[in-house]
Design a protein around this motif. Structure first.
Motif, PDB file in Angstrom:
ATOM      1  N   THR A  68      20.485  52.129  89.762  1.00 21.71           N
ATOM      2  CA  THR A  68      20.941  51.234  90.969  1.00 21.71           C
ATOM      3  C   THR A  68      20.442  49.740  90.790  1.00 21.71           C
ATOM      4  O   THR A  68      19.826  49.320  89.777  1.00 21.71           O
ATOM      5  N   GLN A 127      25.075  51.912  93.018  1.00 16.45           N
ATOM      6  CA  GLN A 127      24.216  52.141  94.217  1.00 16.45           C
ATOM      7  C   GLN A 127      24.666  53.436  94.646  1.00 16.45           C
ATOM      8  O   GLN A 127      23.586  54.106  95.032  1.00 16.45           O
ATOM      9  N   GLY A 183      24.778  46.564  94.473  1.00 17.99           N
ATOM     10  CA  GLY A 183      23.941  46.851  95.770  1.00 17.99           C
ATOM     11  C   GLY A 183      24.628  47.179  96.979  1.00 17.99           C
ATOM     12  O   GLY A 183      24.276  47.990  98.016  1.00 17.99           O
ATOM     13  N   GLU A 210      18.803  48.399  93.413  1.00 17.30           N
ATOM     14  CA  GLU A 210      18.128  48.157  94.668  1.00 17.30           C
ATOM     15  C   GLU A 210      18.700  47.401  95.719  1.00 17.30           C
ATOM     16  O   GLU A 210      17.996  46.476  96.380  1.00 17.30           O
ATOM     17  N   ARG A 211      19.709  47.517  95.966  1.00 13.92           N
ATOM     18  CA  ARG A 211      20.648  47.031  96.969  1.00 13.92           C
ATOM     19  C   ARG A 211      21.090  45.548  96.723  1.00 13.92           C
ATOM     20  O   ARG A 211      21.364  44.902  97.763  1.00 13.92           O
TER      21      ARG A 211
END
Length: 159
Positions: free
Chosen positions: A134, A102, A142, A136-137
């Motif tokens: 990443t 991330q 993430g 995407e959290r």
């Protein structure tokens, strides 16, 4: 005959350590926990090469119970894996890697990672792919708890 290997590795973030990915010191407030330099990218790639040779994994070759590998430079270990491949008659043709982080941003370091790992493997830079993404959290990546890496390696066994 062509042989394919896959590697995967994960390391948690740790305070007071440097972040090393593909042999590059990446500016970051935290590094990764591990017995060696914790280069998750190099570890996944070494496992992919070892997998293509059906030669186990880096834990068997460089055990974290051996003090000789404490703080070890993973690119030095990667050179040993490449030497082992050549000793066994293999030629590393192509490798490709993905790092899931991330943070920090890895794109500015990608070319140096490729060059470092190509040199360690003894292959041209264009035989080494490195991508970053990443999650995407989502998940531990993430939440910035750690970094994961995947790699594949294509070897020719000389037959």
């Amino acid at each position: 005959m062509l042989r394919i290997g896959h590697g995967f590795d994960v390391h948690a973030f740790a305070e007071g350590r440097r972040l090393v990915l593909g042999g590059v010191d990446v500016p970051c407030e935290r590094g990764l926990a591990g017995h060696s330099d914790a280069d998750v990218l190099a570890h996944a790639l070494m496992d992919a090469v070892l997998g293509a040779m059906r030669a186990g994994d880096i834990g068997g070759l460089f055990p974290d119970t051996d003090p000789a590998y404490e703080g070890a430079d993973s690119l030095v270990l990667m050179r040993r894996v490449a030497e082992l491949a050549r000793e066994r008659g293999y030629r590393i043709l192509d490798v490709d890697c993905t790092v899931a982080a991330q943070a920090p941003k890895l794109a500015p370091h990608r070319d140096q990672m490729r060059a470092n790992m190509a040199a360690a493997l003894g292959v041209p830079v264009d035989a080494v792919g490195v991508k970053a993404t990443t999650t995407e959290r989502l998940g531990f990546v993430g939440r910035e708890e750690g970094i994961a890496a995947w790699a594949v390696a294509l070897l020719d066994d000389g037959r």
